[in-house]
Design a protein around this motif. Structure first.
Motif, PDB file in Angstrom:
ATOM      1  N   THR A 198      -1.783   1.057  11.380  1.00 60.58           N
ATOM      2  CA  THR A 198      -3.129   2.018  12.155  1.00 60.58           C
ATOM      3  C   THR A 198      -2.953   3.421  11.342  1.00 60.58           C
ATOM      4  O   THR A 198      -2.057   4.187  11.611  1.00 60.58           O
ATOM      5  N   ARG A 199      -3.874   3.455  10.337  1.00 63.01           N
ATOM      6  CA  ARG A 199      -3.731   4.610   9.405  1.00 63.01           C
ATOM      7  C   ARG A 199      -4.727   5.805   9.982  1.00 63.01           C
ATOM      8  O   ARG A 199      -5.906   5.266  10.335  1.00 63.01           O
ATOM      9  N   VAL A 200      -4.442   7.157   9.810  1.00 63.73           N
ATOM     10  CA  VAL A 200      -5.006   8.087  10.134  1.00 63.73           C
ATOM     11  C   VAL A 200      -5.676   8.760   8.924  1.00 63.73           C
ATOM     12  O   VAL A 200      -4.554   9.465   8.206  1.00 63.73           O
ATOM     13  N   LEU A 201      -7.005   9.432   8.840  1.00 65.42           N
ATOM     14  CA  LEU A 201      -7.228  10.208   7.890  1.00 65.42           C
ATOM     15  C   LEU A 201      -7.736  11.617   8.592  1.00 65.42           C
ATOM     16  O   LEU A 201      -8.578  11.475   9.278  1.00 65.42           O
ATOM     17  N   ILE A 202      -7.311  12.407   7.959  1.00 59.87           N
ATOM     18  CA  ILE A 202      -7.911  13.884   8.514  1.00 59.87           C
ATOM     19  C   ILE A 202      -8.558  14.536   7.224  1.00 59.87           C
ATOM     20  O   ILE A 202      -8.073  14.653   6.333  1.00 59.87           O
ATOM     21  N   ASP A 203      -9.809  14.743   7.323  1.00 62.30           N
ATOM     22  CA  ASP A 203     -10.464  15.152   6.192  1.00 62.30           C
ATOM     23  C   ASP A 203     -10.409  14.297   4.871  1.00 62.30           C
ATOM     24  O   ASP A 203     -10.365  15.029   3.966  1.00 62.30           O
ATOM     25  N   GLY A 204     -10.393  13.121   5.143  1.00 55.08           N
ATOM     26  CA  GLY A 204     -10.238  12.114   4.195  1.00 55.08           C
ATOM     27  C   GLY A 204      -8.732  12.113   3.579  1.00 55.08           C
ATOM     28  O   GLY A 204      -8.371  11.166   2.761  1.00 55.08           O
ATOM     29  N   ARG A 205      -7.772  12.696   4.175  1.00 56.92           N
ATOM     30  CA  ARG A 205      -6.396  12.701   3.918  1.00 56.92           C
ATOM     31  C   ARG A 205      -5.903  11.477   4.621  1.00 56.92           C
ATOM     32  O   ARG A 205      -5.593  11.596   5.739  1.00 56.92           O
ATOM     33  N   PRO A 206      -5.007  10.602   3.787  1.00 58.55           N
ATOM     34  CA  PRO A 206      -4.222   9.783   4.812  1.00 58.55           C
ATOM     35  C   PRO A 206      -2.729  10.563   5.113  1.00 58.55           C
ATOM     36  O   PRO A 206      -1.828  10.681   4.395  1.00 58.55           O
ATOM     37  N   ILE A 207      -2.914  11.228   6.448  1.00 59.70           N
ATOM     38  CA  ILE A 207      -2.030  12.053   6.919  1.00 59.70           C
ATOM     39  C   ILE A 207      -0.557  11.419   6.926  1.00 59.70           C
ATOM     40  O   ILE A 207       0.429  11.964   6.670  1.00 59.70           O
ATOM     41  N   ILE A 208      -0.461  10.200   7.325  1.00 63.93           N
ATOM     42  CA  ILE A 208       0.854   9.516   7.681  1.00 63.93           C
ATOM     43  C   ILE A 208       1.392   9.190   6.265  1.00 63.93           C
ATOM     44  O   ILE A 208       2.822   9.388   5.947  1.00 63.93           O
ATOM     45  N   ALA A 209       0.557   8.743   5.453  1.00 63.34           N
ATOM     46  CA  ALA A 209       1.235   8.400   4.037  1.00 63.34           C
ATOM     47  C   ALA A 209       1.731   9.576   3.512  1.00 63.34           C
ATOM     48  O   ALA A 209       2.592   9.602   2.420  1.00 63.34           O
ATOM     49  N   ASP A 210       1.081  10.810   3.688  1.00 63.94           N
ATOM     50  CA  ASP A 210       1.422  12.192   2.890  1.00 63.94           C
ATOM     51  C   ASP A 210       2.798  12.676   3.401  1.00 63.94           C
ATOM     52  O   ASP A 210       3.594  13.130   2.542  1.00 63.94           O
ATOM     53  N   LEU A 211       2.862  12.522   4.781  1.00 65.83           N
ATOM     54  CA  LEU A 211       3.995  13.245   5.525  1.00 65.83           C
ATOM     55  C   LEU A 211       5.225  12.324   5.362  1.00 65.83           C
ATOM     56  O   LEU A 211       6.354  12.777   5.573  1.00 65.83           O
ATOM     57  N   PHE A 212       5.070  10.824   5.439  1.00 66.74           N
ATOM     58  CA  PHE A 212       5.980  10.104   5.688  1.00 66.74           C
ATOM     59  C   PHE A 212       6.129   8.919   4.841  1.00 66.74           C
ATOM     60  O   PHE A 212       5.292   8.129   4.742  1.00 66.74           O
ATOM     61  N   HIS A 213       7.266   8.915   4.002  1.00 66.37           N
ATOM     62  CA  HIS A 213       7.191   7.764   3.004  1.00 66.37           C
ATOM     63  C   HIS A 213       8.245   6.591   3.186  1.00 66.37           C
ATOM     64  O   HIS A 213       8.361   5.501   2.570  1.00 66.37           O
ATOM     65  N   GLN A 214       9.067   6.656   4.244  1.00 66.62           N
ATOM     66  CA  GLN A 214      10.002   5.842   4.620  1.00 66.62           C
ATOM     67  C   GLN A 214       9.764   4.561   5.211  1.00 66.62           C
ATOM     68  O   GLN A 214      10.411   3.654   5.590  1.00 66.62           O
ATOM     69  N   GLY A 215       8.189   4.537   5.698  1.00 66.77           N
ATOM     70  CA  GLY A 215       7.971   3.257   6.584  1.00 66.77           C
ATOM     71  C   GLY A 215       6.544   3.252   6.768  1.00 66.77           C
ATOM     72  O   GLY A 215       5.707   4.400   6.460  1.00 66.77           O
ATOM     73  N   ALA A 216       5.969   2.468   7.376  1.00 65.91           N
ATOM     74  CA  ALA A 216       4.427   1.949   7.550  1.00 65.91           C
ATOM     75  C   ALA A 216       4.210   2.636   8.605  1.00 65.91           C
ATOM     76  O   ALA A 216       4.808   2.788   9.480  1.00 65.91           O
ATOM     77  N   ALA A 217       2.832   2.903   8.976  1.00 63.19           N
ATOM     78  CA  ALA A 217       2.226   3.467   9.916  1.00 63.19           C
ATOM     79  C   ALA A 217       2.368   2.392  11.295  1.00 63.19           C
ATOM     80  O   ALA A 217       2.478   1.171  11.108  1.00 63.19           O
ATOM     81  N   GLU A 218       2.467   2.821  12.513  1.00 65.05           N
ATOM     82  CA  GLU A 218       2.476   1.846  13.620  1.00 65.05           C
ATOM     83  C   GLU A 218       1.458   0.850  13.860  1.00 65.05           C
ATOM     84  O   GLU A 218       0.204   1.059  13.238  1.00 65.05           O
TER      85      GLU A 218
END
Length: 557
Positions: A358-378
């Protein structure tokens, strides 16, 4: 009272084998059959798996000549009738084998139990790249990675040429790191420029790039690949002449999705560079020749249960989305600040599957991928099925992602969601490192609520087994007494693409001092998934789930 039998003290297998080798090499005779008999004794079953260990150190004063080690090792390999004895023979050869021994070693390397040790032995002999390639092209898929690793370590011109077209494989844990090494050792970007119109090379490049974006083994590594932007651009530029196939359609659609919503979207792109690459890919994938390929894949697959047909439908859905993240032709403001995207683990040709995110984009920015590199979104079952992303006046702390290894090891990404009047606020970001966390984000509440409602109601991405799992999961979440009456609870209910037509139900029996896990698989009945889910729930209502699971297991057997 019955006397309790005493257990023999544990002996390290290395010590057992070292003792047998010491006794053999200090003896005056040279009879390897005697060593074979000792290594094959039933009482030595504790030796277990010795493959992968270094040559066991012999006691001080026991230092046989290399040729004697080699003779004993070759005798055990040629004549051994016990797996343990053959493995010890291979270990003796690791530092002593000669080129004359390679024909025997190559044959032994085709046997799964011995591949790893054989590869180490051959790799220790100079000038054996051709022999490693021979073995790589014949070893089983589950063992091929050992040979590929040896070729990467060697990295001579012959190894690089072979790796460029054949290295994509299921490398197991650490596969994304290894894909990074392959791309660097083979100078992938330079090879794409130097070699004109080579479909196989381009397929390898696509697969390696996708593999580097996987979250297994402590996170993605695409940000550490210096040529990532260049290779993405080269892939996009050369799709114009590639022959369309259903596999390429899916893999290139996965590249598009990754550049939109994954870690690759967060690379240090020049202004407009990523958008230009996406435009090039989409122009090709939406062209008549490629869309016909998707049509044919769906038609040829026929059944709803077909993975290839579902994959073609998934690729078509990805291509229907515009650059701004909205569905092509959708009504409304395309510049939404908040968007939810469900992404699927379409694998490259190695068959490596990841998880649904479940990926979240804020203003087109993949916020989870940007802030957290150790694992996948829930997965959506955690964030959407349970309503975790809904905003209320009561602040809710939500985990958006968990480290691949577990949260207890490398943490997770949390945010607090709260409704404040006509706005929804995401604030108080948390992760293990605690550094560089995002700012507070505010969204217009009506638009936010509409996007949450849309995402919760959208099940078009599901395959049949995942739908069945969701229906069962939703029922037990809605009525906790279904399992609660039996002192049971849900551990995990879901489905993975690696088992396309099977839904897995794992439950916990909490009636004892410790919870006892049990579970089984359900084959999805595509004709009536809702009816099948109701039948499962009804069975849970009238009898302990173990009874139903025992019945299901007997049916499957």
């Amino acid at each position: 009272m019955a006397r309790r039998e005493s257990r023999a003290p544990y002996t390290d297998p290395k010590d057992v084998i070292a003792g047998l080798l010491a006794a053999y090499f200090t003896a005056g005779d040279d009879a390897p059959e005697r060593l074979h008999a000792e290594l094959s004794r039933p009482g030595l079953s504790s030796i277990g798996r010795v493959e992968g260990a270094a040559l066991f150190p012999l006691p001080d004063g026991v230092d046989p000549a290399p040729e004697r080690l080699r003779r004993a090792g070759m005798w055990l390999v040629r004549n051994g009738t016990d797996r343990r004895a053959v493995l010890v023979g291979l270990l003796l050869l690791e530092a002593t084998a000669r080129r004359a021994d390679i024909p025997v070693l190559r044959m032994m390397g085709l046997l799964p139990d011995f591949t790893e040790s054989v590869v180490r032995t051959i790799a220790g002999i100079t000038g054996t790249t051709a022999d490693l390639v021979w073995l790589a092209e014949r070893a089983g898929a589950e063992r091929r990675g050992y040979v590929i690793r040896a070729l990467v370590d060697r990295a001579d011109p012959m190894a690089r040429r072979w790796l460029l077209r054949n290295a994509l494989s299921d490398f197991g844990p650490g596969g994304n790191e290894f894909a990074l090494r392959i791309a660097e050792v083979t100078r992938l970007a330079d090879a794409l420029v130097a070699v004109d119109r080579d479909d196989r090379l381009r397929d390898q490049a696509i697969g390696l790039m996708l593999r580097m974006t996987r979250h297994d083994d402590y996170g993605t590594v695409i940000d550490r690949y210096r040529d990532a932007r260049r290779v993405f651009a080269l892939i996009a530029a050369e799709t114009t002449w590639m022959a369309p196939t259903s596999e390429r359609c899916a893999e290139l659609a996965a590249v598009v999705e990754e550049l939109r919503t994954g870690a690759s979207a967060c690379l240090d792109w020049a202004r407009g560079e990523r958008e230009e690459i996406l435009e090039r890919l989409l122009v090709v994938l939406r062209s008549p020749a490629w869309t016909r390929t998707l049509d044919e894949a769906e038609r040829d697959a026929g059944s709803e249960t077909s993975y290839s047909g579902w994959r073609a439908r998934w690729a078509r859905a990805v291509l229907a989305i515009g650059h701004d993240g909205t569905m092509a032709g959708a009504i409304g403001n395309p510049l939404r600040r908040f968007e939810i995207r469900i992404t699927l683990p379409i694998p490259p040709r190695s068959g490596v599957f990841g998880g649904v995110e479940t990926r979240v984009l804020i203003d087109g920015r993949p916020i989870i991928a940007d802030l957290f590199h150790q694992g996948a979104a829930e997965p959506p079952e955690k964030l959407l099925l349970r309503g975790e992303l809904r905003a209320t006046e009561e602040p809710r702390r939500v985990r958006l992602a968990e480290a691949w290894c577990t949260e207890g090891c490398c943490g997770g990404l949390y945010v607090t969601i709260v409704r404040e009047g006509d706005e929804v606020v995401w604030r108080d970001w948390e992760r293990q490192s605690g550094a560089g966390l995002a700012e507070e984000f505010r969204f217009a509440a009506p638009e936010y609520d509409r996007e949450i409602a849309r995402a919760e109601a959208d099940h078009g991405w599901e395959w049949p087994a995942r739908t069945l799992a969701r229906l069962v999961n939703a029922a037990v979440l809605e009525d906790p007494t279904i399992l609660g009456r039996w002192n049971c609870s849900v551990d995990w209910i879901g489905a993975v693409l690696g088992e396309y037509d099977v839904a897995r139900i794992w439950l916990l029996d909490d009636s004892g001092e410790y919870s006892d896990q049990f579970g089984y698989g359900l084959h999805a009945e595509v004709e009536d998934l809702e009816g099948q889910a109701r039948s499962v729930i009804e069975a849970f209502r009238v009898a302990h789930p173990r009874k139903m699971l025992e019945y299901q297991r007997s049916r499957l057997e």
